[in-house]
Enzyme design. Structure first.
Site: not given
Length: 493
Positions: A110-112, A145
């Site tokens: 999800f950090k993308d 991250t």
């Protein structure tokens, strides 16, 4: 037009939206918060694509960047970088529950979503402020991250990224991702310690005046790609709005109906983005904070006492192996509206390892899943719905079911349930295979092929590429050597 931000610990320490993006952390060690959370009529955004919603939200939080720059940021960040047109698709599980898949970007996490945009937001902020310094991005990571920051900033002129992650504290796939990035402006070190050690050191560097002076002589300034940077938090708000709209268009909920969301979290950033979305006017009813065995957040939510005086347990959901949750500080500020209270409690946490706070938000729930529950949840979902999830998502699914069952016992009104799925199961293939009682091959590539055969989902292309990469051996570092590593790396930025 400008939106002003200030520190969570001192409201007199103010910055423009562009300055807050570039600084990352406030000068007193606090986090920047907007002086006013904007509100919207979410119904007016019906039918908009992810990129269009992103433009509108970025304009609200970073108005000084201007419409043209923001349009370019969004196009550069999301055009052809994600494997699905929706960016963050919603996958139904049954008639009352869906998963929001946040892992279709280049690093499968999800950090993308945020880190695809952050480099370009920061570049735009430099143009607005006239800032000509080279920026060294320091990032502590518990797994995802680091690679996402390296991927986002790789080869971007004027930026360097130095990542610190806990040695032996991330998955094999996560470590290999970080050790195969080839660009010279990004690098990752394995620190002999846990994530909290990495995060504590990075925060200290931001208030280290001697380091700042040394870097300034080189024309370099520190900033952050962690969720302490407001530019990391804001893009995560977008997918709450697009997920809600997807559920409306699919007929799962009616427009204006309440939606409950469960979020697996360690650093509190992802759930805080949902908190912001709710404050903006999206009809989210209950936000559930799902923790793993390191359930310091659950204990806080249930007792009002935050106590980090415990041993960190390394689990199969390493991105949540955190005891000091940075973004909780923003939540405390918004709940108390008093920077002095936050300053005192954060000082107490730093010096004594604990603090107490009277929680007033009744629409937040807190729960955790131990390792046994994670394994059983992965197995149960595969057996009942033939869907495969990673251990972080399994944490959230277990907590969602546990609290929903308790809610049913009280005969409370039910709302549609959305669970955030934060990483691809292929990043944790060994854990998933064990949960499904399958043999675990020695090589990552074989694990991925085994999982693909089970799930009937092809191995994601970024992992196929990763399987062919040699990379370098992990570079280990003591905590005491981190400062010298920063100074040394800055010379090449």
């Amino acid at each position: 037009m400008v939106l002003m931000y200030h520190s969570t610990r001192d409201a007199s320490l103010r910055a423009t939206d562009a300055e807050a993006l570039l600084q990352g952390l406030a000068p007193d060690g606090g986090l920047f918060v907007p002086e006013k959370i904007p509100t919207v009529d979410f119904r007016a955004w019906r039918g908009l694509r992810f990129e269009e919603v992103a433009q509108r939200i970025f304009r609200l939080y970073f108005p000084s960047l201007g419409e043209e720059r923001i349009a370019n940021v969004v196009k550069t960040a999301y055009d052809k970088r994600f494997r699905t047109r929706q960016i963050c698709p919603v996958q139904p599980v049954d008639q009352t529950l869906a998963l929001l898949e946040l892992w279709h970007g280049p690093t499968l996490a999800f950090k993308d979503i945020a880190l695809s945009a952050l480099p370009h937001l920061m570049r735009a902020a430099q143009e607005v402020t006239g800032d000509t310094d080279r920026l060294l991005i320091l990032t502590a990571t518990s797994g995802d991250t680091g690679k996402a920051a390296m991927e986002g900033f790789a080869g971007v002129d004027g930026f360097g990224v130095l990542v610190f992650y806990p040695a032996d504290g991330v998955s094999r796939a996560q470590e290999k991702q970080m050790c195969t990035q080839k660009e010279n402006n990004v690098f990752a070190y394995a620190v002999e310690g846990n994530f909290d050690d990495c995060q504590r050191a990075v925060k200290a560097f931001f208030t280290d005046k001697a380091m700042a002076s040394s870097l300034k002589k080189q024309g370099v300034r520190l900033s952050s790609a962690n969720s302490i940077n407001i530019g990391r938090l804001v893009p995560q708000i977008v997918y709450y709005f697009t997920a809600y709209e997807s559920l409306v268009l699919a007929g799962a909920i009616s427009e204006g109906a309440p939606l409950d969301v469960t979020v697996p979290t360690g650093n509190f950033g992802d759930v805080l983005a949902g908190y912001y979305a709710k404050r903006m006017g999206l009809p989210l009813r209950i936000l559930t904070v799902a923790s793993n065995t390191n359930h310091v957040l659950t204990d806080f939510g249930q007792s009002g006492t935050y106590d980090a005086r415990r041993e960190l347990v390394r689990t199969t959901s390493p991105s949540m192996d955190i005891l000091v949750s940075s973004n909780l500080e923003r939540f405390l500020y918004h709940e108390s509206k008093d920077a002095e209270i936050v300053r005192v409690e954060m000082q107490k946490l730093a010096s004594e390892g604990h603090f107490s706070f009277a929680l007033s938000d009744k629409d937040m729930r807190w729960g955790y899943a131990d390792e046994d529950a994670v394994q059983k949840t992965i197995a149960t979902l595969y057996r009942t719905a033939h869907q495969v999830v990673d251990p972080h998502t399994a944490v959230a699914l277990h907590v969602q079911k546990m609290l929903s069952d308790a809610q049913s016992d009280k005969d409370e009104a039910r709302a549609y349930q959305l669970v955030l799925s934060t990483a691809s199961p292929f990043k944790f293939a060994d854990t998933v295979l064990r949960a499904l009682h399958r043999p675990v091959p020695a090589s990552l590539a074989q694990q991925w092929e085994e999982l693909a055969a089970l799930s009937k989902v092809p191995v994601p292309e970024p992992l196929r590429v990763l399987a062919r990469e040699k990379g370098h051996a992990p570079q280990r570092l003591t905590r005491e050597a981190m400062r010298d590593a920063v100074i040394g790396f800055a010379k090449g930025v």
